[in-house]
Design a protein around this motif. Structure first.
Motif, PDB file in Angstrom:
ATOM      1  N   ASP A   1      -4.024  -7.652 -47.809  1.00 35.90           N
ATOM      2  CA  ASP A   1      -4.892  -8.137 -46.797  1.00 35.90           C
ATOM      3  C   ASP A   1      -5.942  -7.082 -46.412  1.00 35.90           C
ATOM      4  N   ARG A   2      -5.119  -5.955 -45.946  1.00 37.29           N
ATOM      5  CA  ARG A   2      -5.925  -4.898 -45.262  1.00 37.29           C
ATOM      6  C   ARG A   2      -7.062  -4.317 -46.389  1.00 37.29           C
ATOM      7  N   MET A   3      -6.471  -4.225 -47.759  1.00 40.41           N
ATOM      8  CA  MET A   3      -7.359  -3.764 -48.729  1.00 40.41           C
ATOM      9  C   MET A   3      -8.461  -4.671 -48.928  1.00 40.41           C
ATOM     10  N   ARG A   4      -8.078  -5.756 -48.904  1.00 40.37           N
ATOM     11  CA  ARG A   4      -9.241  -6.922 -49.017  1.00 40.37           C
ATOM     12  C   ARG A   4     -10.210  -6.832 -48.062  1.00 40.37           C
ATOM     13  N   ALA A   5     -10.017  -6.666 -46.897  1.00 38.16           N
ATOM     14  CA  ALA A   5     -10.563  -6.503 -45.509  1.00 38.16           C
ATOM     15  C   ALA A   5     -11.567  -5.429 -45.817  1.00 38.16           C
ATOM     16  N   GLU A   6     -10.869  -3.980 -46.606  1.00 35.42           N
ATOM     17  CA  GLU A   6     -11.774  -2.798 -46.362  1.00 35.42           C
ATOM     18  C   GLU A   6     -12.785  -2.978 -47.502  1.00 35.42           C
ATOM     19  N   LEU A   7     -12.343  -3.363 -48.853  1.00 29.39           N
ATOM     20  CA  LEU A   7     -13.059  -3.382 -49.969  1.00 29.39           C
ATOM     21  C   LEU A   7     -13.984  -4.656 -49.867  1.00 29.39           C
ATOM     22  N   GLY A   8     -13.327  -5.545 -49.297  1.00 31.23           N
ATOM     23  CA  GLY A   8     -13.784  -7.100 -49.241  1.00 31.23           C
ATOM     24  C   GLY A   8     -15.130  -7.364 -49.711  1.00 31.23           C
ATOM     25  N   ARG A   9     -16.342  -7.041 -49.343  1.00 32.79           N
ATOM     26  CA  ARG A   9     -17.816  -7.682 -49.631  1.00 32.79           C
ATOM     27  C   ARG A   9     -17.850  -7.982 -51.186  1.00 32.79           C
ATOM     28  N   GLY A  10     -17.892  -9.052 -51.580  1.00 36.56           N
ATOM     29  CA  GLY A  10     -17.911  -9.376 -52.986  1.00 36.56           C
ATOM     30  C   GLY A  10     -16.973  -9.438 -53.697  1.00 36.56           C
ATOM     31  N   PRO A  11     -16.864 -10.138 -54.831  1.00 32.33           N
ATOM     32  CA  PRO A  11     -15.878 -10.579 -55.720  1.00 32.33           C
ATOM     33  C   PRO A  11     -15.430  -9.095 -56.261  1.00 32.33           C
ATOM     34  N   GLU A  12     -16.236  -8.017 -56.575  1.00 36.09           N
ATOM     35  CA  GLU A  12     -15.685  -6.830 -56.903  1.00 36.09           C
ATOM     36  C   GLU A  12     -14.696  -6.213 -56.300  1.00 36.09           C
ATOM     37  N   GLY A  13     -14.750  -6.313 -54.794  1.00 32.60           N
ATOM     38  CA  GLY A  13     -13.764  -5.640 -53.902  1.00 32.60           C
ATOM     39  C   GLY A  13     -12.602  -6.399 -54.065  1.00 32.60           C
ATOM     40  N   SER A  14     -12.662  -7.929 -53.902  1.00 25.10           N
ATOM     41  CA  SER A  14     -11.117  -8.314 -53.893  1.00 25.10           C
ATOM     42  C   SER A  14     -10.606  -8.545 -55.247  1.00 25.10           C
ATOM     43  N   ALA A  15     -11.248  -8.158 -56.581  1.00 28.32           N
ATOM     44  CA  ALA A  15     -10.624  -7.845 -57.779  1.00 28.32           C
ATOM     45  C   ALA A  15     -10.076  -6.397 -57.963  1.00 28.32           C
ATOM     46  N   ILE A  16     -10.741  -5.583 -57.159  1.00 30.42           N
ATOM     47  CA  ILE A  16     -10.138  -4.212 -57.099  1.00 30.42           C
ATOM     48  C   ILE A  16      -8.728  -4.257 -56.317  1.00 30.42           C
ATOM     49  N   ALA A  17      -9.011  -4.971 -55.341  1.00 31.07           N
ATOM     50  CA  ALA A  17      -7.594  -4.861 -54.212  1.00 31.07           C
ATOM     51  C   ALA A  17      -6.587  -5.653 -55.035  1.00 31.07           C
ATOM     52  N   GLU A  18      -6.723  -6.750 -55.709  1.00 34.13           N
ATOM     53  CA  GLU A  18      -5.646  -7.353 -56.504  1.00 34.13           C
ATOM     54  C   GLU A  18      -5.152  -6.411 -57.413  1.00 34.13           C
ATOM     55  N   GLU A  19      -5.862  -5.965 -58.204  1.00 34.71           N
ATOM     56  CA  GLU A  19      -5.492  -4.893 -59.457  1.00 34.71           C
ATOM     57  C   GLU A  19      -4.739  -3.792 -58.745  1.00 34.71           C
ATOM     58  N   VAL A  20      -5.236  -3.145 -57.657  1.00 32.85           N
ATOM     59  CA  VAL A  20      -4.268  -2.107 -57.070  1.00 32.85           C
ATOM     60  C   VAL A  20      -2.971  -2.555 -56.740  1.00 32.85           C
ATOM     61  N   THR A  21      -3.096  -3.725 -56.181  1.00 30.39           N
ATOM     62  CA  THR A  21      -1.597  -4.294 -55.695  1.00 30.39           C
ATOM     63  C   THR A  21      -0.785  -4.788 -56.744  1.00 30.39           C
ATOM     64  N   ARG A  22      -1.269  -5.198 -57.909  1.00 29.49           N
ATOM     65  CA  ARG A  22      -0.535  -5.365 -59.113  1.00 29.49           C
ATOM     66  C   ARG A  22      -0.128  -4.221 -59.582  1.00 29.49           C
ATOM     67  N   ILE A  23      -0.809  -3.166 -59.795  1.00 28.04           N
ATOM     68  CA  ILE A  23      -0.262  -1.876 -60.375  1.00 28.04           C
ATOM     69  C   ILE A  23       0.808  -1.201 -59.361  1.00 28.04           C
ATOM     70  N   LEU A  24       0.537  -1.369 -58.047  1.00 27.56           N
ATOM     71  CA  LEU A  24       1.443  -0.946 -57.122  1.00 27.56           C
ATOM     72  C   LEU A  24       2.810  -1.536 -57.299  1.00 27.56           C
ATOM     73  N   GLY A  25       2.595  -2.931 -57.449  1.00 28.57           N
ATOM     74  CA  GLY A  25       3.796  -4.041 -57.683  1.00 28.57           C
ATOM     75  C   GLY A  25       4.752  -3.768 -58.901  1.00 28.57           C
ATOM     76  N   VAL A  26       4.003  -3.443 -60.073  1.00 25.31           N
ATOM     77  CA  VAL A  26       4.569  -2.983 -61.389  1.00 25.31           C
ATOM     78  C   VAL A  26       5.312  -1.514 -61.154  1.00 25.31           C
ATOM     79  N   CYS A  27       4.859  -0.724 -60.341  1.00 29.37           N
ATOM     80  CA  CYS A  27       5.394   0.803 -60.023  1.00 29.37           C
ATOM     81  C   CYS A  27       6.815   0.397 -59.318  1.00 29.37           C
ATOM     82  N   ASP A  28       6.632  -0.452 -58.308  1.00 27.29           N
ATOM     83  CA  ASP A  28       7.821  -0.614 -57.457  1.00 27.29           C
ATOM     84  C   ASP A  28       8.780  -0.956 -58.151  1.00 27.29           C
TER      85      ASP A  28
END
Lengths: 579, 251
Positions: free
Chosen positions: A520-547
């Protein structure tokens, strides 16, 4: 028979008278004369027929004579006979002259006449030619003279030289003669025509001479100083006749010096070199002329001067008039009075352009020896109108014919008069310490500026900015560790490194702490536009796979796709944040 | 000894006397004398000005004085010295052309070198430090522009500033190259003028070798090599030979 008697008687009578009255007298018609005048000397011998000698004339010159006459008379039974001789005498110079005694031999003795003294006074006679006097003194019978019309002239002034022969011989032939060489003169012969002995004899100091002018010359001295004319030498044969071969007599005339004075200096501009009397008339034959039609300007010099040495004056005409070399027309005569006449220069000119022109006035000068000054001659100006040529104005283009600018002279360009901008020799800006300093200073200043900026930013505590600036570099360094781990096939360190890099980068770039890295926090920072949320989701996904991999080590091998995805998402975020 | 000291004294006096006159008034006096036709006096004044320093204008003026006084070789020498400092001076080139035309030898320049001369004229200008100064300015501009980019946020302007910075960097490099070339030309002293009426140029540096050609006073040569009192010279037309150095004066 009676006649015979009377003849005998006569002889007897005569014989008787001889012994009685013999007379011998000398007489003159006057005792005092002026020099150059004539007197008559008569010597009379009476009652004898002896010959008597002529007396010594004592310096008097025999002009004529002797003339002999005899007289015979018979009066009252007395018979008288007389013989007389008469001379005409003259004296060239004044003084006291003595006519010596005449002598005659009679019987055993000698009878002499009384000497006669003649007083010759200085004649009021006209001043005679000094050279003739001199010549007469050297040889009273035959002499020659050179005379000049003037003794003192200016350079270039004309002077007439006359060569004259004086003779008392009745019969004279010129066998040889040599004219003196002329050095320093320009000479012009005077045509004497049919020359010969003059009709009337000339009397020099009472003695008549036959005179012949051999030659006359006009002389123009070309240099100043004393110019000497060498004597005229000639050889004559005299007294030649049918019976006599005659005798040769040499004659040498006087030398003569001419004093030549320099013209005053400086000569004015336009001095023609003419000396004498001169007039100049300039005429133009037309006032109006058509284009390309010739017209003429005449410059006519007239007077008494060295005209033959006169050159065509430099005559400036406007450049649109074409000038041809002048034609010279002479009417010069050389007579006993010198050279005179006219010399005319005819300039042919052709106008090459229409319009009003003026041929400028010509100013020349000559030297007048009579006044001793330079005199100015003037001709012109000549105004001229050039009309359109054949075919009228319309046939010609309006534009005048163009000509190239004429180059009249060549010279170097003028000096540079401004500030010379002097600088020490051998010193140049390039290579000098100042130059290198000038080059280095901006670079150093720039580096200093960079340093200053970095320091102020750090001091301002703008840590966020600093982190963001370095986020990219830090992430890439950590990802290099991941790449190493991937090659080594170590799954744990690989996922650790990827996770660390991504978390670190996102945290630095967005200014978030590690705990705050929620979706959520990442979305809020990157937020504006679809590109922002796509990046946020991708980051979350990679971090999830790593964890997942870190805590549940099911996968053995590190996944290159994950590494690629992490790189890609960092690149995407970089681009997003930069804009 | 006494003559030496008097000589020294007079030398000192001359130096002090010239040093005491300010160069501006010397220059004005020289120009006035030249205008009045007294070229000898003008030459003395201008020569005295050499004490204060050199410039192309001064050499040019001295050359003019020599030319007017009829010494074509000296005129050529000073024009060439001025030309080294200011290859782009029109008046100078015109006068040098006349002086060369009046000297005895006509040397045709090699075809390539006239193009080079044209380039030199463009590259030289009227000021010997022309390019050095341009390089300094362009470097300064370059760094000022770089500094501006540090503080600029607006991207559009930043792009323009970057283009200008690249241009000034190019200019700086070019000008530096030019300046170093000009510096080399100015400090080059291989050029010389023949100052004796006639010189035999030989094939070897000795007095017995073949005479290749003869050159006369006022001709420009380039000195290539030294060998004792002899130098190897090259004419503008490419001809090479040896002559004694004492007949030459360096430009």
């Amino acid at each position: 028979m009676r006649t015979l008697w009377s003849f005998l008687l006569l002889i007897a009578l005569t014989g008787t008278t001889v012994g009685q009255e013999i007379g011998f007298t000398a007489s003159v018609d006057r005792n005092a004369i002026a020099a150059g005048e004539q007197l008559r000397l008569t010597i009379q011998l009476t009652n004898t027929r002896e010959r008597f000698s002529a007396p010594d004339m004592g310096g008097l010159v025999v002009v004529a004579g002797p003339f002999e006459s005899s007289n015979f008379s018979y009066v009252n039974g007395r018979m008288t006979s007389s013989v007389s001789r008469t001379w005409t005498l003259t004296a060239p110079q004044p003084g006291k002259y003595t006519i010596g005694p005449a002598q005659v031999k009679v019987g055993g003795g000698i009878i002499a006449t009384d000497p006669i003294t003649i007083e010759v006074s200085k004649g009021a006679a006209r001043p005679s030619d000094p050279y003739a006097n001199q010549g007469q003194k050297s040889d009273a019978n035959l002499f020659a003279t050179i005379t000049l019309s003037k003794n003192k002239v200016y350079v270039g002034e004309q002077v007439v030289a006359t060569y004259t022969l004086y003779s008392r011989y009745n019969n004279l032939e010129l066998s040889k003669y040599e004219l003196p060489k002329m050095t320093g003169f320009w000479a012009e012969e005077i045509d004497l025509g049919d020359n010969g002995w003059e009709d009337r004899p000339r009397t020099i100091n009472g003695i008549p001479y036959n005179v012949a002018v051999l030659k006359k010359q006009v002389l123009f001295p070309q240099k100043s100083g004393k110019l000497r004319i060498e004597p005229l030498e000639l050889t004559c044969t005299v007294n030649r006749s049918f019976f006599n071969r005659g005798s040769e007599v040499g004659v040498k005339s006087n030398t003569i010096d001419l004093q030549v004075i320099d013209l005053p200096q400086p000569a004015p501009i336009g001095f023609t070199g003419a000396v004498g009397e001169l007039q100049l008339t300039g005429t133009i034959d037309r006032q109006q002329v058509k284009l390309n039609e010739a017209f003429q300007i005449d410059l006519r010099f007239a007077g008494k001067s060295n005209l033959k040495l006169l050159e065509a004056p430099a005559f400036d005409v406007p450049t649109d008039l074409e000038r041809y070399d002048p034609k010279t027309v002479d009417k010069i005569s050389v007579t006993g009075t010198g050279m005179s006449g006219t010399r005319e220069f005819q300039y042919l000119l052709i106008p090459r352009n229409e319009g009003l022109f003026e041929v400028p006035a010509l100013e020349l000068s000559y030297f007048d020896p009579a006044t001793g000054r330079y005199e100015v001659l003037r001709a012109g100006p000549f105004p001229l109108e050039v009309l359109p040529g054949e075919g009228g104005r319309t046939a010609r283009p309006e534009r005048p014919a163009q000509t190239d600018v004429q180059v009249l002279g060549e010279d170097i360009r003028f000096i540079h008069t401004g500030d010379l901008d002097l600088r020490p020799a051998g010193e140049h800006l390039f290579g000098s310490a100042w130059y290198w300093a000038g080059l280095g200073t901006p670079a150093l200043a720039f580096v200093a500026l960079l340093g200053w900026r970095r320091r102020t930013e750090a001091q301002r505590g703008d840590a966020v900015l600093m982190r963001r600036k370095q986020a990219d570099r830090v992430a890439k360094r950590t990802l290099q560790d991941a790449a190493k781990a991937m090659e080594a096939g170590a799954s744990g360190p690989f996922h650790d490194a990827v996770s660390k890099a991504l978390r670190g980068y996102v945290g630095d770039a967005l200014g978030l702490g590690l705990a705050e890295l929620t979706l959520d926090r990442m979305r809020a920072e990157l937020g504006r536009g679809p590109e922002g949320s796509a990046i946020a989701e991708e980051v979350t996904r990679i971090l999830g796979v790593c964890d997942m991999a870190r805590f549940a080590p099911s996968q053995d091998r590190p996944d290159p796709a994950l590494y690629q995805a992490a790189l890609e998402v960092i690149g995407r975020m970089e681009r997003t944040l930069r804009v | 000894m006494r003559t030496l000291s008097t000589l020294l004294l007079s030398l000192v006096m001359v130096m002090t006397s010239t040093a005491s006159v300010p160069p501006d008034s010397l220059n004005a006096a020289a120009a006035k004398a030249y205008l009045a036709g007294d070229h000898a006096t003008a030459l003395v004044h201008y020569t005295a000005l050499l004490e204060f320093g050199i410039s192309s204008d001064l050499y040019y003026n001295i050359g003019n004085c020599h030319y007017k006084l009829g010494d074509i070789a000296q005129a050529t020498l000073h024009y060439e010295r001025a030309l080294k400092l200011a290859p782009g001076d029109e008046d100078l080139r015109a006068n040098l052309e006349l002086a060369r035309a009046r000297s005895k030898d006509r040397v045709n320049e090699l075809p390539g070198s006239s193009l080079l001369a044209q380039w030199n004229r463009l590259a030289g200008g009227r000021d010997p430090d022309h390019w050095a100064r341009i390089s300094l300015w362009s470097v300064t501009v370059l760094f000022v522009l770089l500094a501006i980019t540090l503080f600029l946020r607006a991207t559009k302007i930043r792009r323009w500033v970057r283009i200008m910075g690249a241009l000034s960097a190019l200019l700086a490099v070019g000008a530096f190259a030019m300046a170093s070339a000009r510096h080399a030309a100015i400090t080059d002293n291989t050029g010389a003028i023949v100052m004796v009426p006639k010189v035999d140029v030989r094939s070897e540096p000795n007095g017995t070798s073949t005479v290749l050609f003869v050159i006369h006073k006022g001709t420009k040569v380039q000195v290539l090599e030294h060998s004792g009192a002899w130098v190897e010279i090259k004419l503008a037309n490419g001809t090479v030979g040896w002559m004694q150095e004492e007949g030459l004066t360096r430009i």
